[in-house]
Every structure is written in C-alpha cells, then in structure tokens.
Enzyme design. Structure first.
Site, short mmCIF file in Angstrom:
data_model
loop_
_atom_site.label_atom_id
_atom_site.label_comp_id
_atom_site.label_asym_id
_atom_site.label_seq_id
_atom_site.Cartn_x
_atom_site.Cartn_y
_atom_site.Cartn_z
N CYS A 29 -8.52 -6.78 -0.96
CA CYS A 29 -8.06 -6.54 0.41
C CYS A 29 -8.27 -7.80 1.23
O CYS A 29 -7.51 -8.08 2.14
CB CYS A 29 -8.79 -5.36 1.02
SG CYS A 29 -10.58 -5.50 0.94
N GLU A 42 -9.60 2.07 5.76
CA GLU A 42 -9.80 0.66 5.40
C GLU A 42 -8.55 0.25 4.65
O GLU A 42 -8.32 0.66 3.51
CB GLU A 42 -11.04 0.50 4.54
CG GLU A 42 -12.27 1.05 5.25
CD GLU A 42 -13.53 0.28 4.95
OE1 GLU A 42 -13.62 -0.30 3.86
OE2 GLU A 42 -14.44 0.27 5.80
P1 NAD Z 1 -2.74 3.46 -2.13
O1 NAD Z 1 -2.54 3.64 -0.67
O2 NAD Z 1 -1.55 3.44 -3.01
O3 NAD Z 1 -3.71 4.59 -2.73
C1 NAD Z 1 -5.01 4.79 -2.24
C2 NAD Z 1 -5.45 6.19 -2.54
O4 NAD Z 1 -4.68 7.13 -1.79
C3 NAD Z 1 -5.31 6.61 -4.01
O5 NAD Z 1 -6.45 7.30 -4.40
C4 NAD Z 1 -4.08 7.51 -3.98
O6 NAD Z 1 -4.05 8.45 -5.03
C5 NAD Z 1 -4.25 8.19 -2.64
N1 NAD Z 1 -3.04 8.76 -2.05
C6 NAD Z 1 -1.76 8.35 -2.20
N2 NAD Z 1 -0.93 9.12 -1.45
C7 NAD Z 1 -1.70 10.04 -0.83
C8 NAD Z 1 -1.43 11.11 0.08
N3 NAD Z 1 -0.19 11.36 0.50
N4 NAD Z 1 -2.46 11.86 0.54
C9 NAD Z 1 -3.72 11.59 0.14
N5 NAD Z 1 -4.04 10.60 -0.73
C10 NAD Z 1 -3.03 9.82 -1.20
O7 NAD Z 1 -3.56 2.10 -2.27
P2 NAD Z 1 -4.07 1.36 -3.61
O8 NAD Z 1 -2.90 0.76 -4.31
O9 NAD Z 1 -4.98 2.24 -4.36
O10 NAD Z 1 -4.97 0.19 -3.00
C11 NAD Z 1 -4.47 -1.04 -2.58
C12 NAD Z 1 -4.52 -1.18 -1.08
O11 NAD Z 1 -5.84 -0.91 -0.60
C13 NAD Z 1 -4.19 -2.57 -0.59
O12 NAD Z 1 -3.37 -2.50 0.54
C14 NAD Z 1 -5.56 -3.14 -0.23
O13 NAD Z 1 -5.52 -4.18 0.72
C15 NAD Z 1 -6.24 -1.93 0.30
N6 NAD Z 1 -7.69 -2.07 0.26
C16 NAD Z 1 -8.37 -2.20 1.45
C17 NAD Z 1 -9.74 -2.39 1.45
C18 NAD Z 1 -10.50 -2.54 2.72
O14 NAD Z 1 -11.72 -2.51 2.68
N7 NAD Z 1 -9.87 -2.73 3.87
C19 NAD Z 1 -10.45 -2.42 0.23
C20 NAD Z 1 -9.73 -2.28 -0.96
C21 NAD Z 1 -8.36 -2.10 -0.92
#
Ligand code: NAD
Length: 457
Positions: A263, A229
């Site tokens: 999001c 997502e």
């Molecule tokens: P992010 O991608 O920076 O991090 C998300 C998660 O991934 C965190 O827990 C992080 O520690 C983990 N992560 C980072 N690198 C990783 C790796 N290499 N391997 C495994 N895990 C890893 O995103 P964020 O800043 O936490 O969230 C914001 C983003 O999320 C925005 O783009 C937003 O639109 C999206 N979002 C989407 C939805 C949806 O339902 N579509 C909902 C909420 C947020």
C-alpha cells in the site's frame, strides 16, 4: 458445499481447495462471537497478554512453514515472506507492552466532591476484512489489539491469503484464545458481504478504494465504527542537494519491494532536473540487479503478481504512458507463464496526464518525472486523490520538514520510504482511507470511551 481454490500465482499450480463459508455459517459464527463476549471480556488482561505471547512463540516456532505457505499462496519471494514474519514480532511486542496502559482507566478530575473518569470498553464483535499483500501485518494490526482490548473478532482474510489467515487463527487458538472469540471466515467478496449483514459493532477493512466504498455503503445504516485502510499513489521528491545514488537505491527498493504490491510502495518519483540523469542511471542499475523468478529461491527479489487481473492494469498503464510520450527505460511487459509475472518497469518523461502517475499501479512499475523546483514538486505531490505516504530526499532537514508539513498524507518520510512503525499511527488521508491502526491510538480504536461523572453524596 462451496469451495475456495487456492492457486500459486507464481506457478499457476493448485495449492489447496478449502470448504468456504456461506450465509448460514457466517450467521452462526457471528452469533457465537456475540455469545462469547461476556466471558471473553471477563478474562483478565494478564491472561490475554499471555495468550498473545504464546501466539508470538508459535509464529517463531513455525516460521519455516508459515513463510513457505505465504510464498505459495501469494507469490511473495521466500526471503520477503520471512521478512514479513520477522517484522511482525516487534509489532506484537509493541502491543504487548502498550495494551494495558492504552486502555487503563483515566482519572481526569477530582475536587473532593466530583470525580471524573474515562474508561475504555470493547466495541464488541468486530469484523476484519483483510488484504493479501501483507496478510500478517494487516491482519494482526487489527486482530491482536482487538482481542487484547476484549473484542471478539470475525476475520475474513483475502481469498488470496486464506491459508495464512487459517494459520493465524490456528496459532491464536493454540495459544488459548477461545474458538468463538477468534473466528476465520473462508471465501471471497460474497462472504465479506454476508458478514456485514450480521449484527456487528465495528468494521476494520484493508483493501482497495473501490471495495472500501462498497463496504462503507453496505454498513452506512448500521452506525457502527468503520475504518478503511485503502490504496495510495505515494510520491517522493528527490531534491537537488540529495545524493542521487543513495536516493535511487532506496527508492528502487521502495518501488519494487513486494513486487510493488505494498500500500505504501513508492508509486511516483519527482527528481530535480540537476540530479535527474544521475538519479535515473543509479535507479536503472539497481532495478537491473533485482533477481526475478523462482519465489522459493532466497535470492529472488521480484515475485509474482498475486492477482492475475492486475496484469491488465499494468499493461494498460504501460500502453497509456507510451501513447502519451513517456520513455520506457526497462521492462514494460508481462513475462511468459506459467504464473503471473511482470518485468520491472521504469518510465521517464512522464506527466500527470498519464494513468501511471494518477492511479495505483500495485506492481513493479514506476514513473520518474523531472521537476524544476520545490514548488513544482509539492504541487505535483499533492495532485492526487490519495494520501497515504509521501517523502523527500534532501540534506536539508528544515526544508524537508517544511515540505512534508504541506503534503497531504498520513505518513511522511525524510530520506526514507516504504516504512511502517508500530509506534506511529498508520492512516490515510483522502481516498486512502479513514481511521488508523498501530500506535497507542491504534489500540484505543478498538474501544469506545465511557465518561464517568461521580458526585459524592
Ligand atoms: P480488495 O479490495 O480486492 O479486497 C480486500 C478484501 O475485501 C478481501 O478480503 C475481499 O474478499 C473483500 N471484499 C471484496 N468485495 C467485498 C464486498 N463487496 N464486501 C465485503 N468484502 C469484500 O483488495 P486487495 O486486492 O485484497 O488488496 C489490495 C489493496 O489494498 C490495494 O489497494 C492496497 O493499496 C490496499 N492496502 C492498503 C493498506 C493500508 O494500510 N492502507 C494495506 C494493505 C493493502
């Protein structure tokens, strides 16, 4: 031992320092999750439902503490932290009402000789790597249905919302969910990465497109269920027949609520030229009414930018838009610290050469573009690699339905925006992701179907 420091993004203050997981503890937690599966799977649905009901009661009982923790670690205004918790309750109610029926055996054929049946069995050990912006929503969209359908959950909350993740885990344990069936992992990307290296049966990720692609690559060889997502660049079109004030008030909220860090925030607005100036005037008046500042003040509407690095993204989008001729109507700059704060920012005279209209901003910033007809609006709405949500404001339902049918997005809105319903599937098209949560399909997604062909002797 590695530790994770948690800072309040609104003030810069250190809120907590926690012991973090490492490769050894991640492996031990994954093994414990696998070991508990038979016992957890044997717990009757009625008992699991009772646990989630008690979890819900725990959320209500601790609402003040949970909301202030969320505000402190994410920088979300306190009233919006409370809104998130209150909004979680009907989601949990939906899962409580629908879980049993969604995974009940289905008897689909019987001619006296041959009987055909579908059962839904748990995936097994599922990983939930989660985002910080709505940690209760995105966490529980996975955790609650995954547990109810008999999976063990390895949950890695974002490093920016870990205290909230630990609260969720604690309350589930207090409600009776076994420790090993629901485990929280503390840390940043490297802990998520270590988790993906374990023997697991499903990965449910919420976060950015870039991390989603990294995760897809990391688990490609495992052939396990993967849901992503991801982000969006969600458009709304305001037609000439819409009421400019109503549309502007709704869309200013859709763009700036949660400090634009949703999001499904409205990220692009297209307004018919006949309505444009009136719409912009109402939009600017609404934005001017948004209070910014102390996140613990219930009147505050614009909170902090949770990740400091996002301030650079916002600055770059502003500079790019200005360089390409956009007109800055308000804001356009970060505010003096302490903490990460950005002035609500509105641009007009924008176009699709600008990053502001192409890439997720994830902040209180919006571009409003003038269009001359429905066809131009539709073409621009679909000119994106994302496809999470899209909306149309018009008095004409038939036209709205026709336009929304042609928009590439997982959720479409008529005269509303920035809305999620537990009864409807939440999914992204294109670079906004694969798979879905919520709705009865978002319960079944934590199971795999088993097909029974039974012939009488
Ligand atoms: P992010 O991608 O920076 O991090 C998300 C998660 O991934 C965190 O827990 C992080 O520690 C983990 N992560 C980072 N690198 C990783 C790796 N290499 N391997 C495994 N895990 C890893 O995103 P964020 O800043 O936490 O969230 C914001 C983003 O999320 C925005 O783009 C937003 O639109 C999206 N979002 C989407 C939805 C949806 O339902 N579509 C909902 C909420 C947020």
């Amino acid at each position: 031992m590695t530790t994770l420091q948690i800072h309040n993004p609104a003030t810069g203050a250190l809120v907590a320092e926690l012991p973090a997981d490492d490769a050894v503890s991640v492996a031990a937690k994954a093994a414990a999750a696998r070991a508990v599966l038979p016992a957890w799977g044997a717990v009757p649905m009625a008992d699991k439902l009772a646990m989630i009901q008690r979890f819900r009661a725990g959320l209500v009982a601790e609402m003040d503490l949970l909301a202030s923790t969320l505000t402190q670690e994410v920088g979300k205004p306190i009233s919006q932290a409370r809104n998130e918790l209150n909004g979680l309750l009907p989601r949990i109610d939906f899962f409580l009402e629908q879980a049993e029926g969604s995974v009940r055996d289905q008897h689909v054929f019987d001619d006296g000789q041959m009987h055909e049946q579908i059962s839904h069995i748990p995936l097994g050990v599922v990983v939930n790597i989660s985002a910080w912006n709505y940690p209760y929503f995105v966490g529980c969209n996975v955790i609650v249905p995954a547990l109810l359908t008999g999976n063990a959950v390895l949950y890695k909350p974002s490093e920016h919302s870990t205290l909230t993740g630990l609260h969720i885990t604690r309350l589930l344990h207090a409600a009776g969910v076994p420790q090993d069936a629901m485990q929280c992992l503390v840390g940043a990307g490297e802990v998520g990465s270590a988790l993906l290296a374990q023997k697991i049966d499903g990965v449910f990720f919420t976060g950015s497109h870039a991390t989603g692609v990294r995760i897809a690559n990391a688990v490609a060889g495992k052939l396990v269920k993967l849901q992503l997502e991801l982000g969006g660049k969600d458009p709304t079109y305001v037609r000439a027949d819409a009421d400019p004030k109503t549309a502007a008030e709704s869309l200013a909220d859709g763009a700036m609520y949660n400090t634009g860090q949703s999001c499904c925030s409205v990220e692009r607005i297209y307004v018919h030229e006949r309505l444009h100036d009136a719409f912009v005037a109402h939009f600017l008046a609404t934005v001017a009414s948004f209070q910014q500042g102390d996140t613990l003040d219930p009147a505050t509407y614009i909170g902090a930018i949770t990740r400091a690095a996002q301030l650079d993204v916002l600055d770059a989008q502003v500079a790019d838009a200005l360089a390409k001729g956009a007109q800055l109507r308000c804001g356009g700059k970060r505010l003096p610290g302490p903490g990460n704060h950005y002035a609500p920012t509105v641009f007009t005279e924008v176009n699709h050469t600008m990053e502001l209209m192409r890439e997720e901003s994830f902040g209180p910033i919006i571009g409003i573009q003038k269009v001359s007809d429905d066809a131009e609006a539709l073409r621009l709405m679909n000119d994106t690699r994302y496809g999470l949500t899209a909306g149309v404001f018009t008095r004409d339902e038939a036209v709205a339905r026709e336009l929304l049918a042609q928009v590439h997005a997982g959720s479409v809105y008529w005269n509303c925006c920035d809305r999620v319903s537990p009864r409807l599937p939440w999914s992204g098209h294109g670079d906004s992701g694969v798979g879905l949560t919520l709705s009865t399909q978002g319960i079944q997604t934590f199971t795999r179907p088993k097909a029974w062909h039974l012939r009488q002797p």
